[in-house]
Design a protein around this motif. Structure first.
Motif, mmCIF file in Angstrom:
data_model
loop_
_atom_site.group_PDB
_atom_site.id
_atom_site.type_symbol
_atom_site.label_atom_id
_atom_site.label_comp_id
_atom_site.label_asym_id
_atom_site.label_seq_id
_atom_site.Cartn_x
_atom_site.Cartn_y
_atom_site.Cartn_z
ATOM 1 N N MET A 145 12.196 9.832 -5.857
ATOM 2 C CA MET A 145 12.668 10.010 -4.483
ATOM 3 C C MET A 145 11.767 9.151 -3.594
ATOM 4 O O MET A 145 10.561 9.356 -3.549
ATOM 5 C CB MET A 145 12.572 11.496 -4.093
ATOM 6 N N ILE A 146 12.358 8.179 -2.897
ATOM 7 C CA ILE A 146 11.597 7.162 -2.170
ATOM 8 C C ILE A 146 11.942 7.230 -0.679
ATOM 9 O O ILE A 146 13.105 7.425 -0.310
ATOM 10 C CB ILE A 146 11.928 5.740 -2.676
ATOM 11 N N ASN A 147 10.942 7.058 0.171
ATOM 12 C CA ASN A 147 11.216 6.904 1.594
ATOM 13 C C ASN A 147 12.068 5.645 1.776
ATOM 14 O O ASN A 147 11.718 4.572 1.268
ATOM 15 C CB ASN A 147 9.900 6.787 2.364
ATOM 16 N N ALA A 148 13.193 5.779 2.469
ATOM 17 C CA ALA A 148 14.152 4.676 2.559
ATOM 18 C C ALA A 148 13.556 3.442 3.224
ATOM 19 O O ALA A 148 13.861 2.302 2.827
ATOM 20 C CB ALA A 148 15.397 5.136 3.319
ATOM 21 N N ARG B 154 0.864 -1.173 0.000
ATOM 22 C CA ARG B 154 0.000 0.000 0.000
ATOM 23 C C ARG B 154 0.903 1.226 0.000
ATOM 24 O O ARG B 154 1.566 1.509 1.000
ATOM 25 C CB ARG B 154 -0.915 -0.004 1.218
ATOM 26 N N LEU B 155 0.940 1.887 -1.130
ATOM 27 C CA LEU B 155 1.902 2.963 -1.337
ATOM 28 C C LEU B 155 1.194 4.278 -1.635
ATOM 29 O O LEU B 155 0.183 4.304 -2.339
ATOM 30 C CB LEU B 155 2.839 2.605 -2.498
ATOM 31 N N THR B 156 1.757 5.355 -1.110
ATOM 32 C CA THR B 156 1.224 6.697 -1.342
ATOM 33 C C THR B 156 2.189 7.476 -2.219
ATOM 34 O O THR B 156 3.377 7.587 -1.895
ATOM 35 C CB THR B 156 1.008 7.446 -0.015
ATOM 36 N N VAL B 157 1.672 7.997 -3.323
ATOM 37 C CA VAL B 157 2.479 8.783 -4.255
ATOM 38 C C VAL B 157 2.114 10.249 -4.126
ATOM 39 O O VAL B 157 0.938 10.605 -4.025
ATOM 40 C CB VAL B 157 2.245 8.306 -5.706
ATOM 41 N N GLY C 259 7.453 10.020 5.927
ATOM 42 C CA GLY C 259 6.703 8.787 5.800
ATOM 43 C C GLY C 259 5.212 8.987 5.601
ATOM 44 O O GLY C 259 4.447 8.016 5.581
ATOM 45 N N ASP C 260 4.767 10.240 5.459
ATOM 46 C CA ASP C 260 3.355 10.490 5.148
ATOM 47 C C ASP C 260 3.052 10.082 3.708
ATOM 48 O O ASP C 260 1.895 9.846 3.352
ATOM 49 C CB ASP C 260 3.019 11.971 5.329
ATOM 50 N N ALA C 261 4.056 10.045 2.869
ATOM 51 C CA ALA C 261 3.971 9.516 1.510
ATOM 52 C C ALA C 261 5.189 8.627 1.295
ATOM 53 O O ALA C 261 6.176 8.717 2.038
ATOM 54 C CB ALA C 261 3.930 10.640 0.478
ATOM 55 N N ASP C 262 5.106 7.776 0.292
ATOM 56 C CA ASP C 262 6.197 6.830 0.053
ATOM 57 C C ASP C 262 7.132 7.241 -1.066
ATOM 58 O O ASP C 262 8.318 6.876 -1.046
ATOM 59 C CB ASP C 262 5.612 5.448 -0.271
#
Length: 320
Positions: free
Chosen positions: A261-264, A45-48, A93-96
């Motif tokens: 750009m991705i949350n690690a 479940r990913l937020t863009v 981390g509010d978005a991925d």
């Protein structure tokens, strides 16, 4: 942010501090094409997220559709106003994930005054520095949404300039010929007009520089009222208005290459995100960006639909 903000947020975003409080699930009927085979993100479940200007919305949609095709449930929180909101959402981390520009990260977020002229080295430096911020950068595109000067074809033929060095020579031989129309921000930024003049040895009197809004610059440049107008290199209006762009032959302007750009923490949990997005990002260049941006800014189409149609045409995803 140095980019234009044309459209309202696509998903009705509200920001509380930097926290995202709304969004909507993506519901495209897409299947894997050349990306997402085997649905390696099934269960994710990913937020863009994205910024609110045209290109940002298109890139956000492209990313979300690719992740959907790979099996993820995707929440669309694209269209955040301002420079920092989308980055902070991914960092906290509010978005991925979201597409960001290397030059923006290096100069605006990481606080460096001098860009790195080699685009790959610029990306490497950003990737390395942002590790400490909990952000991972995937491979960059050749899409480079940076500054440029442009003129209409009639003036280009009249003055014969093709590079910024040519413009500098014309400014010296015929000072009255080089008149610029620029945004207020560009007129005052170190990586804008002051730095450009210094890098190319231009000495333009203040009366030769007119400050105006972005949209008016394109219109007046197209008409020829502005011999030289400040533009963004991936703007769709360059093609639709048949503007000639002056090459930055001394490579003064920073590289603003788009990259995921991705949350690690997210990438550690779902490393297949890189395999899904890398081939998509590799297809993005200035020609593609201008065409897609023009469909929105010139033809009035919806950014998400423009992104979806391009991905289907490219064979990246398939529709049900």
């Amino acid at each position: 942010m140095r980019r234009r903000m044309f459209l309202a947020p696509a998903a009705g975003l509200l920001l509380a501090g930097c926290g995202l409080t709304s969004g909507s699930p993506l519901a495209d009927d897409v299947r894997p094409g050349s990306v997402g085979r085997g649905e390696p993100l099934k269960g994710a479940r990913l937020t863009v997220t994205s910024k609110s200007f045209t290109e940002g919305l298109i890139l956000g949609a492209i990313m979300g559709i690719a992740l959907e095709a790979a099996g993820a449930e995707v929440l669309d929180r694209t269209g955040i106003q301002g420079s920092i909101g989308s980055r902070e959402a991914v960092r906290k981390g509010d978005a991925d994930a979201g597409y960001e520009y290397t030059g923006t990260a290096w100069i605006t977020y990481l606080g460096h005054s001098k860009p790195i002229t080699d685009p790959r080295e610029q990306w490497e430096a950003v990737r390395k520095a942002d590790t400490a911020n909990g952000l991972a950068w995937l491979r960059p595109s050749s899409l480079n949404n940076t500054y440029a000067l442009a003129m209409n074809r009639q003036n280009a033929k009249r003055y014969g300039t093709k590079t910024l060095s040519d413009v500098a020579e014309l400014a010296e031989s015929d000072p009255g010929a080089v008149k610029l129309c620029v945004e207020v921000e560009f007129a005052n930024r170190a990586d804008g007009l002051p730095g450009m003049q210094q890098a190319y040895g231009m000495k333009l009197p203040a009366r030769n520089v007119t400050q105006m809004d972005t949209g008016i610059i394109y219109t007046q440049t197209s008409k020829g009222s502005c011999p030289y107008g400040e533009v963004f290199t991936t703007d769709g209006r360059i093609e639709s208005m048949k503007l000639a762009v002056m090459a930055d032959d001394r490579k003064f302007f920073p590289n603003y290459n788009a990259a995921p750009m991705i949350n690690a923490r997210t990438l550690k949990r779902w490393p297949a995100i890189a395999d899904v997005l890398d081939p998509v990002t590799a297809r993005l260049n200035n020609t593609v960006a201008r065409a897609l941006n023009a469909k929105v800014d010139v033809e009035g189409e919806d950014p998400h639909q423009v992104a979806l149609e391009w991905m289907v045409e490219e064979g990246l995803v398939r529709e049900e």
